[in-house]
Motif scaffolding. Structure first.
Motif, PDB file in Angstrom:
ATOM      1  N   THR A  36       0.853  -1.183   0.000  1.00 49.77           N
ATOM      2  CA  THR A  36       0.000   0.000   0.000  1.00 49.77           C
ATOM      3  C   THR A  36       0.891   1.236   0.000  1.00 49.77           C
ATOM      4  O   THR A  36       2.000   1.214   0.516  1.00 49.77           O
ATOM      5  CB  THR A  36      -0.923   0.037   1.232  1.00 49.77           C
ATOM      6  OG1 THR A  36      -0.124   0.016   2.412  1.00 49.77           O
ATOM      7  CG2 THR A  36      -1.879  -1.128   1.254  1.00 49.77           C
ATOM      8  N   GLY A  37       0.408   2.319  -0.572  1.00 49.94           N
ATOM      9  CA  GLY A  37       1.200   3.540  -0.613  1.00 49.94           C
ATOM     10  C   GLY A  37       1.391   4.134   0.766  1.00 49.94           C
ATOM     11  O   GLY A  37       0.438   4.319   1.505  1.00 49.94           O
ATOM     12  N   VAL A  38       2.644   4.405   1.108  1.00 52.59           N
ATOM     13  CA  VAL A  38       2.981   5.037   2.377  1.00 52.59           C
ATOM     14  C   VAL A  38       3.889   6.219   2.052  1.00 52.59           C
ATOM     15  O   VAL A  38       4.847   6.078   1.290  1.00 52.59           O
ATOM     16  CB  VAL A  38       3.728   4.064   3.324  1.00 52.59           C
ATOM     17  CG1 VAL A  38       4.131   4.755   4.614  1.00 52.59           C
ATOM     18  CG2 VAL A  38       2.889   2.837   3.631  1.00 52.59           C
ATOM     19  N   ASP A  39       3.595   7.374   2.615  1.00 50.23           N
ATOM     20  CA  ASP A  39       4.406   8.560   2.393  1.00 50.23           C
ATOM     21  C   ASP A  39       5.595   8.535   3.350  1.00 50.23           C
ATOM     22  O   ASP A  39       5.400   8.471   4.568  1.00 50.23           O
ATOM     23  CB  ASP A  39       3.541   9.807   2.625  1.00 50.23           C
ATOM     24  CG  ASP A  39       4.218  11.071   2.152  1.00 50.23           C
ATOM     25  OD1 ASP A  39       4.931  11.031   1.130  1.00 50.23           O
ATOM     26  OD2 ASP A  39       4.036  12.111   2.819  1.00 50.23           O
ATOM     27  N   VAL A  40       6.808   8.563   2.787  1.00 54.86           N
ATOM     28  CA  VAL A  40       8.021   8.560   3.607  1.00 54.86           C
ATOM     29  C   VAL A  40       8.905   9.739   3.203  1.00 54.86           C
ATOM     30  O   VAL A  40       8.740  10.322   2.139  1.00 54.86           O
ATOM     31  CB  VAL A  40       8.834   7.242   3.464  1.00 54.86           C
ATOM     32  CG1 VAL A  40       8.031   6.047   3.919  1.00 54.86           C
ATOM     33  CG2 VAL A  40       9.351   7.067   2.054  1.00 54.86           C
ATOM     34  N   GLN A  41       9.846  10.032   4.077  1.00 56.25           N
ATOM     35  CA  GLN A  41      10.847  11.039   3.752  1.00 56.25           C
ATOM     36  C   GLN A  41      12.138  10.323   3.393  1.00 56.25           C
ATOM     37  O   GLN A  41      12.585   9.447   4.122  1.00 56.25           O
ATOM     38  CB  GLN A  41      11.070  11.983   4.934  1.00 56.25           C
ATOM     39  CG  GLN A  41      12.082  13.071   4.621  1.00 56.25           C
ATOM     40  CD  GLN A  41      12.076  14.155   5.662  1.00 56.25           C
ATOM     41  OE1 GLN A  41      11.094  14.862   5.812  1.00 56.25           O
ATOM     42  NE2 GLN A  41      13.183  14.282   6.379  1.00 56.25           N
ATOM     43  N   ILE A  42      12.722  10.687   2.267  1.00 51.13           N
ATOM     44  CA  ILE A  42      14.038  10.208   1.864  1.00 51.13           C
ATOM     45  C   ILE A  42      15.017  11.272   2.333  1.00 51.13           C
ATOM     46  O   ILE A  42      14.870  12.459   1.979  1.00 51.13           O
ATOM     47  CB  ILE A  42      14.137  10.057   0.322  1.00 51.13           C
ATOM     48  CG1 ILE A  42      13.038   9.144  -0.214  1.00 51.13           C
ATOM     49  CG2 ILE A  42      15.529   9.623  -0.096  1.00 51.13           C
ATOM     50  CD1 ILE A  42      13.157   7.699   0.170  1.00 51.13           C
ATOM     51  N   THR A  43      16.005  10.888   3.147  1.00 48.91           N
ATOM     52  CA  THR A  43      16.929  11.860   3.727  1.00 48.91           C
ATOM     53  C   THR A  43      18.367  11.443   3.466  1.00 48.91           C
ATOM     54  O   THR A  43      18.749  10.302   3.729  1.00 48.91           O
ATOM     55  CB  THR A  43      16.721  11.961   5.255  1.00 48.91           C
ATOM     56  OG1 THR A  43      15.352  12.289   5.525  1.00 48.91           O
ATOM     57  CG2 THR A  43      17.625  13.010   5.870  1.00 48.91           C
ATOM     58  N   ALA A  44      19.149  12.393   2.952  1.00 49.83           N
ATOM     59  CA  ALA A  44      20.601  12.217   2.829  1.00 49.83           C
ATOM     60  C   ALA A  44      21.223  13.126   3.879  1.00 49.83           C
ATOM     61  O   ALA A  44      21.202  14.357   3.754  1.00 49.83           O
ATOM     62  CB  ALA A  44      21.078  12.573   1.426  1.00 49.83           C
ATOM     63  N   HIS A  45      21.729  12.516   4.943  1.00 50.44           N
ATOM     64  CA  HIS A  45      22.284  13.268   6.060  1.00 50.44           C
ATOM     65  C   HIS A  45      23.431  14.147   5.568  1.00 50.44           C
ATOM     66  O   HIS A  45      24.262  13.713   4.783  1.00 50.44           O
ATOM     67  CB  HIS A  45      22.780  12.273   7.122  1.00 50.44           C
ATOM     68  CG  HIS A  45      23.087  12.915   8.419  1.00 50.44           C
ATOM     69  ND1 HIS A  45      24.353  13.265   8.790  1.00 50.44           N
ATOM     70  CD2 HIS A  45      22.273  13.289   9.432  1.00 50.44           C
ATOM     71  CE1 HIS A  45      24.314  13.818   9.988  1.00 50.44           C
ATOM     72  NE2 HIS A  45      23.054  13.835  10.398  1.00 50.44           N
ATOM     73  N   ALA A  46      23.464  15.388   6.015  1.00 51.74           N
ATOM     74  CA  ALA A  46      24.542  16.309   5.631  1.00 51.74           C
ATOM     75  C   ALA A  46      24.668  17.400   6.683  1.00 51.74           C
ATOM     76  O   ALA A  46      23.668  17.868   7.217  1.00 51.74           O
ATOM     77  CB  ALA A  46      24.246  16.930   4.272  1.00 51.74           C
ATOM     78  N   TYR A  47      25.897  17.776   6.969  1.00 50.51           N
ATOM     79  CA  TYR A  47      26.141  18.878   7.895  1.00 50.51           C
ATOM     80  C   TYR A  47      26.350  20.170   7.114  1.00 50.51           C
ATOM     81  O   TYR A  47      26.999  20.174   6.058  1.00 50.51           O
ATOM     82  CB  TYR A  47      27.393  18.608   8.739  1.00 50.51           C
ATOM     83  CG  TYR A  47      27.210  17.501   9.739  1.00 50.51           C
ATOM     84  CD1 TYR A  47      26.408  17.677  10.857  1.00 50.51           C
ATOM     85  CD2 TYR A  47      27.829  16.276   9.546  1.00 50.51           C
ATOM     86  CE1 TYR A  47      26.230  16.651  11.774  1.00 50.51           C
ATOM     87  CE2 TYR A  47      27.660  15.243  10.465  1.00 50.51           C
ATOM     88  CZ  TYR A  47      26.867  15.446  11.579  1.00 50.51           C
ATOM     89  OH  TYR A  47      26.695  14.434  12.472  1.00 50.51           O
ATOM     90  N   ASN A  48      25.822  21.273   7.617  1.00 48.68           N
ATOM     91  CA  ASN A  48      26.072  22.607   7.071  1.00 48.68           C
ATOM     92  C   ASN A  48      25.825  22.731   5.574  1.00 48.68           C
ATOM     93  O   ASN A  48      26.540  23.430   4.876  1.00 48.68           O
ATOM     94  CB  ASN A  48      27.508  23.044   7.395  1.00 48.68           C
ATOM     95  CG  ASN A  48      27.756  23.090   8.886  1.00 48.68           C
ATOM     96  OD1 ASN A  48      26.892  23.514   9.646  1.00 48.68           O
ATOM     97  ND2 ASN A  48      28.913  22.631   9.310  1.00 48.68           N
ATOM     98  N   GLY A  49      24.854  22.030   5.053  1.00 53.16           N
ATOM     99  CA  GLY A  49      24.504  22.166   3.650  1.00 53.16           C
ATOM    100  C   GLY A  49      25.474  21.527   2.678  1.00 53.16           C
ATOM    101  O   GLY A  49      25.442  21.806   1.484  1.00 53.16           O
ATOM    102  N   GLU A  50      26.373  20.678   3.187  1.00 51.89           N
ATOM    103  CA  GLU A  50      27.293  19.985   2.285  1.00 51.89           C
ATOM    104  C   GLU A  50      26.493  19.158   1.289  1.00 51.89           C
ATOM    105  O   GLU A  50      25.359  18.791   1.540  1.00 51.89           O
ATOM    106  CB  GLU A  50      28.237  19.083   3.081  1.00 51.89           C
ATOM    107  CG  GLU A  50      29.195  19.848   3.966  1.00 51.89           C
ATOM    108  CD  GLU A  50      30.049  18.933   4.841  1.00 51.89           C
ATOM    109  OE1 GLU A  50      29.983  17.711   4.688  1.00 51.89           O
ATOM    110  OE2 GLU A  50      30.775  19.477   5.692  1.00 51.89           O
ATOM    111  N   GLY A  51      27.097  18.823   0.169  1.00 49.05           N
ATOM    112  CA  GLY A  51      26.421  18.045  -0.854  1.00 49.05           C
ATOM    113  C   GLY A  51      26.224  16.591  -0.451  1.00 49.05           C
ATOM    114  O   GLY A  51      26.629  16.156   0.621  1.00 49.05           O
ATOM    115  N   ILE A  52      25.596  15.855  -1.342  1.00 51.10           N
ATOM    116  CA  ILE A  52      25.354  14.427  -1.136  1.00 51.10           C
ATOM    117  C   ILE A  52      26.613  13.669  -1.534  1.00 51.10           C
ATOM    118  O   ILE A  52      27.206  13.938  -2.584  1.00 51.10           O
ATOM    119  CB  ILE A  52      24.131  13.987  -1.965  1.00 51.10           C
ATOM    120  CG1 ILE A  52      22.879  14.677  -1.412  1.00 51.10           C
ATOM    121  CG2 ILE A  52      23.981  12.473  -1.958  1.00 51.10           C
ATOM    122  CD1 ILE A  52      21.630  14.482  -2.247  1.00 51.10           C
TER     123      ILE A  52
END
Length: 144
Positions: A36-52
């Motif tokens: 079933t569809g579940v809304d999740v957050q995809i998160t790429a942890h980063a400090y101070n706005g650093e890139g992925i």
């Protein structure tokens, strides 16, 4: 990377469009958890706005390619964890009903995990996570 008055965004070649607030994130509906569809957050942890990081991209690619198999093979481990920790047996169907995926978190070093809200442990939640190449199940704090 683009900055507006309140939001920094980027269009990553692997993650897609992401916004920044403490970490890179976006919302997505998933269909691998009990179909079933579940809304999740995809998160790429980063400090101070650093890139992925490249490690995060590799981990996200693994997630996209293997998540259904990972879930299928992890349900027994999740059931054992719940039995050993809360002294309650959960069938596969009950695991799907008792846990709700809320965030898929990718750490800078490539470790990643799924953070679940859990009826049985509202305060700490449950995590299924890959740390140093091995999948584990435990409270969210063990992964974070």
């Amino acid at each position: 990377m683009t900055k507006s008055a309140n939001t920094t965004t980027l269009d990553d070649p692997i993650f897609g469009k992401m916004a920044y607030k403490h970490s890179w994130y976006r919302r997505q509906s998933i269909y691998w958890w009990n179909t079933t569809g579940v809304d999740v957050q995809i998160t790429a942890h980063a400090y101070n706005g650093e890139g992925i990081s490249d490690q995060q991209r590799t981990a996200f690619s693994e997630y996209k390619e293997r998540i259904e198999d990972i879930i299928k093979t992890s349900i027994p481990s999740i059931s054992v964890y719940l039995k050993n920790t809360y002294d309650k047996f959960f069938s596969e169907e009950e695991v799907f009903n008792a846990l709700t995926p809320r965030n898929i978190l990718f750490m800078e070093n490539g470790d990643w995990g799924i953070l679940f809200d859990a009826d049985i442990d509202i305060e700490h939640g449950i995590a299924l996570y890959k740390e140093k190449g091995t999948f584990k199940v435990g409270p969210q704090d063990d992964f974070l």
